[in-house]
Enzyme design. Structure first.
Site, short mmCIF file in Angstrom:
data_model
loop_
_atom_site.label_atom_id
_atom_site.label_comp_id
_atom_site.label_asym_id
_atom_site.label_seq_id
_atom_site.Cartn_x
_atom_site.Cartn_y
_atom_site.Cartn_z
N LYS A 101 -5.58 1.43 -4.48
CA LYS A 101 -6.84 1.60 -3.74
C LYS A 101 -7.72 0.38 -3.89
O LYS A 101 -8.14 0.39 -5.17
CB LYS A 101 -7.55 2.92 -4.32
CG LYS A 101 -8.79 3.25 -3.49
CD LYS A 101 -9.39 4.68 -3.91
CE LYS A 101 -10.55 5.02 -3.32
NZ LYS A 101 -11.12 6.26 -3.67
N LYS B 15 -4.38 2.20 0.16
CA LYS B 15 -5.81 2.47 0.77
C LYS B 15 -6.54 1.30 0.63
O LYS B 15 -6.81 0.57 -0.55
CB LYS B 15 -6.18 3.84 0.19
CG LYS B 15 -7.83 3.97 1.06
CD LYS B 15 -8.20 5.35 0.13
CE LYS B 15 -9.47 5.78 0.81
NZ LYS B 15 -10.29 6.73 0.21
#
Length: 329
Positions: free
Chosen positions: A197, A249
């Protein structure tokens, strides 16, 4: 002298039927997950930076998840938007807190039809907007945060979440949550690790959606956008700690990382098409600069092609409808 090509790749592009049968990558509604925001108090509220997306109420979310289930979407990821926040995010572990209430509502409504998933992070519940507990110097206390995550995991599992989305990017979070779940008898509750992320500019509209109170940034725990190998390293660590699924992400700007993780992982790999990616396509389409339907489909198809087994996208229900009817380019 005219040279006639013997090898003609265009033969497999000549008609819609041939293009369809020669497709290397195919999307299915079951490969999509719909992120949903549920607010405490008031009616459904449109999110201005995410046209078409709303903060749902406990009542309106029933219709949204029913539509997703009817379209064959694979799952929903729930985010809570509480009225009150504090330093340690106590609302996250309150069984009557908005996210846990929403989980029970959604599980009752569609729990047999799709996978009910919950965001396991403190940022929506803290008054400082960070994903963890702060120490006396105002820095994220990694290990104190893990204790809060363990508590969150047990409440979310008890509320009916089948899959916990660990999005806080704390070191050791997967091992801590897995140990807590197993110790309490939730051995079948799965863990989705937001492994790679990145500290991205593309989260802006999401912060509107959850009414973020963030002061500063999250660069001390989310990944540096410059780093490709680090994303793979984080995913491999999470697999070692017992993650059932790993995630990259954002998706669109990190397809190289996604491909790396997909090539190395022996467990499912997901990707999150984040709010900024959604907002850019919607804004361009509103101006007539791009074909909205084709751009939506192509963007998600590209993420799947790069290696994502499942894609979290705010278009999940709509895109699933197109796929069900064959109404895609």
């Amino acid at each position: 002298m005219t040279v006639t090509p013997r090898i003609r790749p265009r033969r497999l592009r000549t008609t819609p039927a041939i293009r369809r049968i020669a497709s290397e990558t195919r999307l299915h509604p079951g490969q999509l997950v719909l992120p949903i925001f549920v607010r405490e108090g008031g009616g459904p509220v449109p999110i201005s930076s995410m046209p078409g997306v709303v903060q749902h109420t406990l009542e309106s979310v029933k219709g949204a998840v029913a539509d997703a289930a009817a379209a064959g979407v694979g799952g929903v990821m729930l985010f809570g938007v509480p009225e009150h926040r504090d330093a340690t995010g106590t609302g996250a572990t309150d069984p009557q807190g908005i996210l846990n209430l929403a989980t029970r509502v959604v599980a009752d409504e569609v729990g047999d039809a799709l996978v009910v998933q919950t965001d396991l992070c403190l940022d929506e519940f803290t008054d400082h907007g960070h994903c963890g507990v702060l120490d006396v110097r105002g820095r994220i206390d990694n290990d104190a945060t893990l204790e809060r995550y363990r508590e969150m995991a047990l409440v979310q599992a008890a509320s009916g979440s089948e899959l916990l989305g660990l999005s806080g990017m704390m070191d050791g979070q997967v091992a801590a949550v897995r140990e807590a779940l197993d110790g309490a008898g939730f051995v079948d509750t799965a863990v989705l690790a937001y492994s790679a992320k990145y500290a991205s500019a593309f989260y802006g509209p999401f912060r509107d959606a959850v009414e973020s109170t963030l002061d500063g940034d999250r660069r001390s725990y989310q990944l540096n956008p410059s780093n490709r190998r680090e994303g793979l390293r984080e995913a491999m660590l999470d697999i070692e700690e017992g993650a059932d699924i790993v995630m990259v992400k954002p998706a669109g700007s990190y397809l190289d990382v996604l491909a790396d993780v997909a090539a190395a992982s022996d467990i499912p790999v997901w990707a999150y098409q984040v709010s900024g990616e959604y907002a850019m396509i919607e804004a361009a389409a509103m101006h007539g600069w791009i074909d909205r339907k084709r751009a939506v489909h192509e963007s998600v198809l590209g993420i799947h092609r790069a290696g994502a087994d499942v894609v979290l996208t705010y278009w999940a229900t709509e895109l699933a409808g197109w796929l069900n009817t064959g109404d895609v380019a």
